[in-house]
Design a protein around this motif. Structure first.
Motif, short mmCIF file in Angstrom:
data_model
loop_
_atom_site.label_atom_id
_atom_site.label_comp_id
_atom_site.label_asym_id
_atom_site.label_seq_id
_atom_site.Cartn_x
_atom_site.Cartn_y
_atom_site.Cartn_z
N MET A 156 0.83 -0.95 0.05
CA MET A 156 0.02 -0.04 -0.06
C MET A 156 0.91 1.17 0.12
N SER A 157 2.20 1.21 0.60
CA SER A 157 3.03 2.35 0.65
C SER A 157 4.50 1.85 0.95
N ASP A 158 5.53 2.45 0.47
CA ASP A 158 6.77 2.12 0.58
C ASP A 158 7.49 2.58 1.88
N PHE A 159 7.77 1.75 2.76
CA PHE A 159 8.43 1.77 4.07
C PHE A 159 9.72 1.17 3.96
N SER A 160 10.70 2.06 5.06
CA SER A 160 11.83 1.02 5.31
C SER A 160 11.72 0.32 6.58
N THR A 161 11.14 0.78 7.46
CA THR A 161 10.84 0.03 8.82
C THR A 161 9.76 -0.97 8.88
N LEU A 162 8.64 -0.93 8.18
CA LEU A 162 7.48 -1.29 8.12
C LEU A 162 7.00 -2.12 6.80
N GLU A 163 5.93 -2.76 6.90
CA GLU A 163 5.14 -3.53 5.75
C GLU A 163 3.71 -3.25 6.09
N ALA A 195 -6.16 -5.04 6.39
CA ALA A 195 -4.53 -5.01 6.47
C ALA A 195 -3.69 -5.44 7.65
N THR A 196 -2.46 -5.83 7.04
CA THR A 196 -1.41 -6.24 8.39
C THR A 196 -0.47 -5.28 8.25
N LEU A 197 -0.25 -4.57 9.40
CA LEU A 197 1.06 -3.62 9.54
C LEU A 197 2.06 -4.43 10.40
N TRP A 198 2.86 -4.45 9.73
CA TRP A 198 4.18 -5.46 10.30
C TRP A 198 5.09 -4.48 10.32
N LEU A 199 5.62 -4.33 11.85
CA LEU A 199 7.00 -3.91 12.30
C LEU A 199 8.16 -4.83 11.40
N SER A 200 8.99 -4.03 10.84
CA SER A 200 9.72 -4.82 10.15
C SER A 200 11.22 -4.46 10.02
N ARG A 201 11.76 -4.42 11.39
CA ARG A 201 13.37 -4.23 11.67
C ARG A 201 13.79 -5.41 12.21
N GLU A 202 13.63 -6.54 11.68
CA GLU A 202 13.90 -7.94 12.21
C GLU A 202 15.33 -7.89 12.84
N LEU A 228 -4.47 -5.65 11.50
CA LEU A 228 -3.39 -6.32 12.39
C LEU A 228 -2.36 -5.58 12.84
N LEU A 229 -1.80 -5.69 13.85
CA LEU A 229 -0.44 -5.04 14.01
C LEU A 229 0.46 -6.18 14.56
N ARG A 230 1.61 -6.47 13.76
CA ARG A 230 2.33 -7.63 13.73
C ARG A 230 3.75 -6.98 14.12
N GLY A 231 4.57 -8.14 14.33
CA GLY A 231 6.30 -7.82 14.28
C GLY A 231 7.03 -8.96 13.67
N ARG A 232 7.62 -8.76 12.56
CA ARG A 232 8.32 -9.64 11.63
C ARG A 232 9.29 -10.46 12.77
N GLY A 233 9.44 -11.56 12.53
CA GLY A 233 10.84 -12.36 13.19
C GLY A 233 10.01 -12.99 14.46
N ALA A 288 -3.55 -6.33 17.81
CA ALA A 288 -2.28 -6.69 17.94
C ALA A 288 -2.04 -8.46 18.12
N VAL A 289 -0.91 -8.71 17.38
CA VAL A 289 -0.51 -9.98 17.52
C VAL A 289 0.93 -10.26 18.27
N VAL A 290 1.06 -10.68 19.39
CA VAL A 290 2.36 -10.60 20.23
C VAL A 290 3.20 -11.94 20.46
N GLN A 291 4.52 -11.82 20.00
CA GLN A 291 5.17 -13.21 20.19
C GLN A 291 6.51 -12.48 20.51
N GLY A 292 7.29 -13.40 21.34
CA GLY A 292 8.61 -12.90 21.75
C GLY A 292 8.60 -11.94 22.83
N ALA A 293 9.60 -10.89 22.57
CA ALA A 293 9.75 -9.95 23.52
C ALA A 293 8.61 -8.82 23.13
#
Length: 272
Positions: free
Chosen positions: A1-8, A17-24, A55-60, A106-111
């Protein structure tokens, strides 16, 4: 949907939509760029009337390790006014996420440390892995969970927030569920399957009715019975009954058929 460096930001053809935090490589830790990009992404989401929920999620391995160490080192060298500008930027992110008109999960895994608990608390719902590790870690490094504190208190209660903000204890996903910060906690191996179940369930619901219900519950707040709240609730149900989706839902119920919003597009894609 848009270009980001730290997100998808990925839109599913089914209408969410899924908003991924993407600084794995940094365990999805916050920095100034991620905060700014999250604000922009949330603006995009808010402007897209076709979305049913987000959805708000984190990669990795981790949802988010909190603040990036390099960013914190830079902040330590800044004066009060510059730090105040940084705090206002973070506050804009949290308040904009909390005010989104579409439901958020929000979907939470790990830390999930520090400011990550703010993101989780700003979402309408959150689920996670039983073995996730959550922590209001700010006091360990001489700081306070200031900007996120109103949202954390709303999500887990004043007494629990006081304990974990003052002790900086880590607590598990299971404990987060007991506190109400997570709606449900699942074994890590089952989390992805459960995410799919949550998605399928939300897709059964009227998109307009979910937005209206979120706005209604925000207005109702803690449920104080006032004449103004009574009038607001009366108007809310009258408006939605005569709306196109309200009419379709009632007709579908009476005719014993599925409402139009439950039909999925033919180009349904597999979940990421």
């Amino acid at each position: 949907m848009s270009d980001f460096s730290t997100l998808e930001l990925i839109k599913d053809p089914r209408g969410f939509a899924t908003l991924w935090l993407s600084r794995e490589d940094k365990n999805n830790a916050f920095n100034a760029q991620m905060i700014r990009e999250l604000i922009i992404a949330i603006d995009h989401i808010g402007a897209d009337s076709s979305l049913r929920f987000v959805l708000l999620r984190g990669r990795g391995r981790h949802f988010s390790a909190g603040a990036d160490l390099a960013w914190m080192q830079q902040s330590a060298a800044l004066d009060y006014n510059t730090n105040l500008d940084d705090a206002r930027e973070l506050a804009e992110l949290m308040y904009n996420l909390a005010r989104l008109k579409v439901p958020t999960l929000a979907v939470v895994q790990g830390a999930a440390f520090g400011g990550a608990l703010g993101l989780i608390s700003c979402c309408d719902m959150a689920i996670g892995a039983s073995d996730a590790q959550l922590c209001l870690s700010e006091v360990r490094i001489g700081l306070a969970p200031a900007v996120i504190s109103p949202f954390v208190v709303q999500a887990m209660g004043e007494r629990a927030a006081r304990r974990y903000a003052l002790t900086a204890e880590r607590f598990s996903g299971d404990r987060a569920r007991e506190l109400g910060l997570l709606a449900e906690a699942y074994p890590a191996a089952e989390l992805e399957q459960q995410v799919g179940i949550w998605i399928d369930n939300l897709l059964l619901n009227s998109p307009q009715a979910m937005r209206a219900s979120k706005e209604l519950l925000r207005e109702v707040g803690h449920g104080e019975l006032t004449p103004a709240i009574r009038r607001y609730c009366e108007n809310a149900i009258a408006r939605i009954r005569v709306s196109p989706e309200g009419q379709e839902g009632l007709r579908a119920f009476l005719e014993k058929r599925s409402p139009a919003w439950q039909s999925e597009p033919s180009n349904k894609e597999p979940r990421p």
